[in-house]
Design a protein around this motif. Structure first.
Motif, PDB file in Angstrom:
ATOM      1  N   ALA A 207      44.535  58.679  59.387  1.00 37.27           N
ATOM      2  CA  ALA A 207      45.952  58.407  59.644  1.00 37.27           C
ATOM      3  C   ALA A 207      46.633  57.845  58.411  1.00 37.27           C
ATOM      4  O   ALA A 207      47.782  58.199  58.104  1.00 37.27           O
ATOM      5  CB  ALA A 207      46.092  57.451  60.821  1.00 37.27           C
ATOM      6  N   ALA A 208      45.946  56.967  57.679  1.00 31.89           N
ATOM      7  CA  ALA A 208      46.531  56.398  56.462  1.00 31.89           C
ATOM      8  C   ALA A 208      46.778  57.477  55.420  1.00 31.89           C
ATOM      9  O   ALA A 208      47.831  57.487  54.759  1.00 31.89           O
ATOM     10  CB  ALA A 208      45.604  55.315  55.903  1.00 31.89           C
ATOM     11  N   LEU A 209      45.839  58.405  55.265  1.00 33.70           N
ATOM     12  CA  LEU A 209      46.016  59.487  54.303  1.00 33.70           C
ATOM     13  C   LEU A 209      47.162  60.406  54.714  1.00 33.70           C
ATOM     14  O   LEU A 209      47.944  60.855  53.875  1.00 33.70           O
ATOM     15  CB  LEU A 209      44.718  60.285  54.175  1.00 33.70           C
ATOM     16  N   VAL A 210      47.264  60.697  56.011  1.00 38.83           N
ATOM     17  CA  VAL A 210      48.331  61.566  56.485  1.00 38.83           C
ATOM     18  C   VAL A 210      49.688  60.903  56.273  1.00 38.83           C
ATOM     19  O   VAL A 210      50.660  61.538  55.831  1.00 38.83           O
ATOM     20  CB  VAL A 210      48.120  61.924  57.967  1.00 38.83           C
ATOM     21  N   ARG A 211      49.793  59.609  56.578  1.00 36.17           N
ATOM     22  CA  ARG A 211      51.060  58.907  56.366  1.00 36.17           C
ATOM     23  C   ARG A 211      51.450  58.922  54.898  1.00 36.17           C
ATOM     24  O   ARG A 211      52.613  59.125  54.549  1.00 36.17           O
ATOM     25  CB  ARG A 211      50.956  57.458  56.864  1.00 36.17           C
ATOM     26  N   ARG A 212      50.469  58.705  54.038  1.00 33.58           N
ATOM     27  CA  ARG A 212      50.751  58.720  52.610  1.00 33.58           C
ATOM     28  C   ARG A 212      51.207  60.114  52.172  1.00 33.58           C
ATOM     29  O   ARG A 212      52.124  60.252  51.342  1.00 33.58           O
ATOM     30  CB  ARG A 212      49.496  58.302  51.836  1.00 33.58           C
ATOM     31  N   THR A 213      50.585  61.152  52.714  1.00 31.82           N
ATOM     32  CA  THR A 213      50.972  62.514  52.371  1.00 31.82           C
ATOM     33  C   THR A 213      52.408  62.793  52.782  1.00 31.82           C
ATOM     34  O   THR A 213      53.200  63.379  52.021  1.00 31.82           O
ATOM     35  CB  THR A 213      50.022  63.511  53.056  1.00 31.82           C
ATOM     36  N   ARG A 214      52.779  62.353  53.996  1.00 34.28           N
ATOM     37  CA  ARG A 214      54.143  62.598  54.466  1.00 34.28           C
ATOM     38  C   ARG A 214      55.170  61.836  53.639  1.00 34.28           C
ATOM     39  O   ARG A 214      56.270  62.336  53.371  1.00 34.28           O
ATOM     40  CB  ARG A 214      54.240  62.194  55.936  1.00 34.28           C
ATOM     41  N   ARG A 215      54.818  60.611  53.231  1.00 33.11           N
ATOM     42  CA  ARG A 215      55.776  59.800  52.468  1.00 33.11           C
ATOM     43  C   ARG A 215      55.973  60.327  51.055  1.00 33.11           C
ATOM     44  O   ARG A 215      57.064  60.229  50.509  1.00 33.11           O
ATOM     45  CB  ARG A 215      55.299  58.342  52.403  1.00 33.11           C
ATOM     46  N   ARG A 216      54.904  60.879  50.459  1.00 31.26           N
ATOM     47  CA  ARG A 216      54.954  61.193  49.036  1.00 31.26           C
ATOM     48  C   ARG A 216      54.931  62.694  48.754  1.00 31.26           C
ATOM     49  O   ARG A 216      54.599  63.124  47.648  1.00 31.26           O
ATOM     50  CB  ARG A 216      53.775  60.522  48.328  1.00 31.26           C
ATOM     51  N   ARG A 217      55.272  63.492  49.745  1.00 26.00           N
ATOM     52  CA  ARG A 217      55.342  64.942  49.521  1.00 26.00           C
ATOM     53  C   ARG A 217      56.248  65.251  48.345  1.00 26.00           C
ATOM     54  O   ARG A 217      57.348  64.686  48.222  1.00 26.00           O
ATOM     55  CB  ARG A 217      55.867  65.647  50.768  1.00 26.00           C
ATOM     56  N   GLN A 218      55.800  66.133  47.479  1.00 21.93           N
ATOM     57  CA  GLN A 218      56.565  66.471  46.288  1.00 21.93           C
ATOM     58  C   GLN A 218      57.186  67.859  46.435  1.00 21.93           C
ATOM     59  O   GLN A 218      56.597  68.755  47.059  1.00 21.93           O
ATOM     60  CB  GLN A 218      55.658  66.433  45.051  1.00 21.93           C
ATOM     61  N   ALA A 219      58.341  68.023  45.861  1.00 19.30           N
ATOM     62  CA  ALA A 219      58.998  69.328  45.870  1.00 19.30           C
ATOM     63  C   ALA A 219      58.263  70.281  44.935  1.00 19.30           C
ATOM     64  O   ALA A 219      57.933  69.926  43.798  1.00 19.30           O
ATOM     65  CB  ALA A 219      60.459  69.182  45.435  1.00 19.30           C
ATOM     66  N   LEU A 220      57.986  71.471  45.414  1.00 20.42           N
ATOM     67  CA  LEU A 220      57.249  72.462  44.644  1.00 20.42           C
ATOM     68  C   LEU A 220      58.122  73.682  44.373  1.00 20.42           C
ATOM     69  O   LEU A 220      59.042  73.991  45.146  1.00 20.42           O
ATOM     70  CB  LEU A 220      55.988  72.899  45.408  1.00 20.42           C
ATOM     71  N   ASP A 221      57.819  74.377  43.295  1.00 11.41           N
ATOM     72  CA  ASP A 221      58.541  75.608  42.987  1.00 11.41           C
ATOM     73  C   ASP A 221      58.141  76.737  43.930  1.00 11.41           C
ATOM     74  O   ASP A 221      58.920  77.661  44.166  1.00 11.41           O
ATOM     75  CB  ASP A 221      58.263  76.031  41.535  1.00 11.41           C
ATOM     76  N   ASP A 222      56.908  76.687  44.434  1.00 16.57           N
ATOM     77  CA  ASP A 222      56.401  77.756  45.298  1.00 16.57           C
ATOM     78  C   ASP A 222      55.777  77.171  46.566  1.00 16.57           C
ATOM     79  O   ASP A 222      54.581  77.337  46.801  1.00 16.57           O
ATOM     80  CB  ASP A 222      55.372  78.601  44.543  1.00 16.57           C
ATOM     81  N   PRO A 223      56.550  76.481  47.398  1.00 14.93           N
ATOM     82  CA  PRO A 223      55.965  75.789  48.547  1.00 14.93           C
ATOM     83  C   PRO A 223      55.339  76.716  49.584  1.00 14.93           C
ATOM     84  O   PRO A 223      54.552  76.271  50.413  1.00 14.93           O
ATOM     85  CB  PRO A 223      57.167  75.034  49.136  1.00 14.93           C
ATOM     86  N   GLU A 224      55.680  78.002  49.548  1.00 15.56           N
ATOM     87  CA  GLU A 224      55.100  78.934  50.515  1.00 15.56           C
ATOM     88  C   GLU A 224      53.767  79.494  50.056  1.00 15.56           C
ATOM     89  O   GLU A 224      53.034  80.083  50.860  1.00 15.56           O
ATOM     90  CB  GLU A 224      56.080  80.107  50.763  1.00 15.56           C
ATOM     91  N   ALA A 225      53.445  79.337  48.771  1.00 15.72           N
ATOM     92  CA  ALA A 225      52.192  79.886  48.257  1.00 15.72           C
ATOM     93  C   ALA A 225      51.022  79.030  48.725  1.00 15.72           C
ATOM     94  O   ALA A 225      51.007  77.819  48.477  1.00 15.72           O
ATOM     95  CB  ALA A 225      52.230  79.941  46.730  1.00 15.72           C
ATOM     96  N   PRO A 226      50.023  79.610  49.381  1.00 14.81           N
ATOM     97  CA  PRO A 226      48.907  78.811  49.902  1.00 14.81           C
ATOM     98  C   PRO A 226      47.999  78.300  48.784  1.00 14.81           C
ATOM     99  O   PRO A 226      47.805  78.947  47.753  1.00 14.81           O
ATOM    100  CB  PRO A 226      48.149  79.796  50.809  1.00 14.81           C
ATOM    101  N   GLY A 227      47.460  77.122  49.007  1.00 18.57           N
ATOM    102  CA  GLY A 227      46.409  76.584  48.152  1.00 18.57           C
ATOM    103  C   GLY A 227      45.067  76.674  48.864  1.00 18.57           C
ATOM    104  O   GLY A 227      44.992  77.011  50.049  1.00 18.57           O
ATOM    105  N   VAL A 228      44.008  76.364  48.125  1.00 17.47           N
ATOM    106  CA  VAL A 228      42.655  76.440  48.686  1.00 17.47           C
ATOM    107  C   VAL A 228      41.909  75.156  48.346  1.00 17.47           C
ATOM    108  O   VAL A 228      41.921  74.704  47.195  1.00 17.47           O
ATOM    109  CB  VAL A 228      41.862  77.642  48.133  1.00 17.47           C
TER     110      VAL A 228
END
Length: 675
Positions: free
Chosen positions: A131-152
């Motif tokens: 939960a702590a990691l998920v909250r941190r991810t939601r708070r600090r999401r960064q804008a990307l040039d290609d947000p639709e491109a999947p990562g692995v």
């Protein structure tokens, strides 16, 4: 107007944290004579002030400690909570604390109580950390040039055999993997590591597409005149230098975390081939400082590590009490090492991967060694090894949750680099180790390198990557890393040694201390009893040797297999190992780095048990058992070839195909780098 579920969840989390803080401070005041609250209201205000000050001050402490150096980061882990608590208590009139040391003790008591409360509230699962990691991810999401491109995210479950994964899925003890397969269409397939099935050989192939040049976990390098060990920083750097062509799996903006080799990643953390003991980056320190500063970070891992030590001591005693066979001695040293690899390193790896997801990194490869470390000492199918695999299933659930909150979609690909085989240690079963056998047959001066050092490399890697710059603080951490490295380093080959004998699981390597490889005829001239004595030993199934007349040979007690064409004289010594053993052994024995003699232990025809030449009951490195049975688990939109995957170099091409399928590696050309 309804309140969003996420907001209700945040309110519930804050309330639970506040109640835990109140209980923790009350317990600390009860057991510490130097800390007191004059009223219950004062206790409530103190708990609230602690949460508020922590939210405001902790980020500043993280930034400051990361900028100063690694010693400051580590001091933050130990003293950070005390600083927060001291500032909070100073805001509440009438709270009595005799000294800062009382506050420090109160902070750690409070952290322990909060950890216990969190454990009870989550039924012993790592949900709070997730939960702590998920909250941190939601708070600090960064804008990307290609947000639709999947990562692995490539997750390596070190040493997990395909049959063990199958059995655990049938037993329904891996809910995350089971759900992926049952509901989400994931496919689980087996792949075959070629000889030797070890992490350095397989990971070099997976990350760099090259499987030659690594004859075992460690070997005598004739060019350098010393033993190379893949989990030592300098040696891993040299191995990668020889193999890398600049187009590794992670070359296109990827990140390597906790691996032996980098895959040509732009950034690497806890990666052995990229360790720089005199340097560190503020970015890496900042990430680790965030993890260490949190009450559910370092404190949670610290108390989790203590629990892991207690668990290991109980499980080792249980094996002795039940007279479980085969088994080995498992002392306090291994218990401490297991606590580092299976708690601290696991949590840190997960936090680092989550940070990369926050940044939108396109490809990450991370290695979790939990199962492999326990299985080496307890056995591949023992309850404690299977429990370690269950905890890795929780890690996959955590990464899945973080991926759902990340700024780009992610595919999770799970694989193992090899399997594990089980059996009694060679020296225990036959009363003599391989080096002593060679010494008895030759009367030569033999240098033995057979101690188990795989786990030490992980501890050394953690210390090395946290050592920092050439400052007084960096030199202190660097010194600790070097002491561990000396503990895990093989002995130098001393002048006058005639034979160097190394153990790599149930594969033994015998080298003449020479710049040139000896043929069977050379060995017979110098030590006429050596080859006959080895092949007729009851604990040895065959030896592989290069003949000047017939080329590479597999020699057993009752026959010879001419590896180049498969011609067999007498009984085929490779018959128990399947139809692919000959080509495997031919490739390994033909490498310039190959020893003068490969020695494979005997294999029980009924149980598949092998006898490791190291002090391990779970091993991998040779032929026999499940050590050559790896696994690959991929989501349904990533294609798995119809033909069997044989060799880590073939698996490399499969994984590269995944990245290309998802639109990555467009900037990597086949002619842009030289081997």
């Amino acid at each position: 107007m309804s309140v969003p579920a996420a907001r209700l969840g945040d309110l519930g989390r804050i309330l639970a944290t506040y109640v835990s803080s109140v209980l923790a401070l009350a317990f600390a005041a009860a057991v510490l004579p130097g800390l007191s609250f004059s009223s219950f209201e004062q206790l409530l205000f103190s708990a609230a002030a602690t949460l508020l000050v922590g939210a405001l001050v902790r980020p500043l402490l993280v930034v400051a400690s990361a900028a100063v150096g690694w010693l400051a980061v580590l001091l933050l882990a130990v003293l950070g909570q005390a600083v927060v608590l001291a500032l909070a208590l100073s805001l509440i009139p009438g709270v009595e604390a005799d000294s800062f040391w009382v506050v420090l003790a109160a902070a750690w008591i409070a952290a322990a109580v909060a950890t216990v409360v969190a454990w009870l509230c989550t039924s012993g699962t790592p949900e709070a950390f997730t939960a702590a990691l998920v909250r941190r991810t939601r708070r600090r999401r960064q804008a990307l040039d290609d947000p639709e491109a999947p990562g692995v995210i490539f997750v390596q479950l070190d040493g997990v055999p395909f049959p063990v994964m199958q059995w655990q899925l049938l037993a329904a003890t891996l809910p995350t993997v089971g759900r992926w397969i049952r509901n989400d269409g994931y496919r689980l397939v087996e792949w075959t590591p070629v000889l030797p099935p070890t992490t350095p050989a397989s990971q070099l192939g997976i990350l760099h597409g090259r499987i030659d040049g690594v004859p075992a976990f460690r070997w005598y390098d004739r060019q350098l005149g010393r033993v190379l060990v893949a989990n030592r920083a300098a040696d891993a750097t040299e191995i990668e230098r020889r193999a890398s062509d600049g187009r590794g799996l992670l070359a296109d903006g990827g990140v390597s975390i906790s691996n032996l080799f980098s895959g040509d990643a732009e950034r690497a953390m806890l990666t052995m081939s990229k360790m720089q003991l005199a340097r560190g980056t503020a970015d890496t320190r900042r990430r680790v400082a965030w993890y260490l500063a949190r009450p559910d970070g370092f404190a949670g891992s610290f108390f989790g590590a203590l629990a892991e030590i207690g668990r290991e001591r109980f499980e080792a005693r249980r094996q002795r009490r039940r007279d479980v066979q085969p088994r080995q001695h498992r002392g306090w040293l291994f218990a401490g090492m297991r606590a580092v690899t299976n708690v601290v390193l696991r949590d840190l790896n997960t936090a680092l991967v989550a940070e990369e997801m926050i940044r939108g990194t396109r490809a990450v490869y991370v290695d979790y060694v939990d199962y492999d470390e326990v299985a080496h000492h307890a056995g591949a199918l023992r309850p404690e090894s299977l429990a370690a695999l269950d905890r890795l299933d929780h890690v996959l659930a955590c990464l899945e949750a973080v991926a759902a909150a990340a700024p780009r979609p992610y595919r999770l690909v799970v694989l193992s680099d090899h399997g594990q085989s089980q059996g009694a240690i060679f020296a225990d079963k036959y009363g003599v180790d391989l080096a002593a056998v060679c010494s008895q047959l030759t009367t030569a001066r033999v240098e033995a390198v057979e101690q188990s050092v795989e786990g030490w490399g992980r501890v050394n890697g953690l210390l090395a990557d946290l050592s920092g710059a050439d400052t007084s603080t960096g030199r202190m951490a660097n010194g600790a890393a070097q002491r561990v490295q000396r503990r895990s380093a093989p002995p130098e080959v001393t002048a006058g040694s005639e034979l160097v004998v190394l153990g790599s699981g149930n594969l033994g390597l015998v080298y003449a201390a020479s710049e040139h490889r000896l043929t069977m005829e050379d060995i017979t001239d110098r030590w006429p009893a050596l080859i006959p004595g080895l092949v007729n030993h009851e604990g040895i199934s065959f030896i592989a040797v290069l003949s000047s007349e017939y080329g590479p040979l597999a020699v057993g007690p009752d026959g010879v297999n001419q590896l180049s064409d498969g011609k067999v004289t007498g009984e085929d010594p490779l018959a128990p190992f399947g139809p692919l053993a000959r080509t495997d052994l031919l490739r390994a024995a033909s490498m310039p780095e190959a020893p003068d003699l490969y020695v494979n232990s005997s294999v029980d025809p009924d149980s598949g048990e092998v006898s490791a030449f190291e002090g391990l009951v779970g091993s991998h490195g040779g032929l026999g058992g499940w050590q050559g049975r790896g696994l690959l688990l991929a989501p349904p939109d990533l294609l798995i070839p119809e033909q069997p995957i044989r060799g880590a170099d073939e698996l490399h091409h499969v994984l590269v195909g995944y990245l290309e399928q998802l639109g990555q590696r467009s900037g990597i050309k086949q002619d842009t780098a030289e081997v």
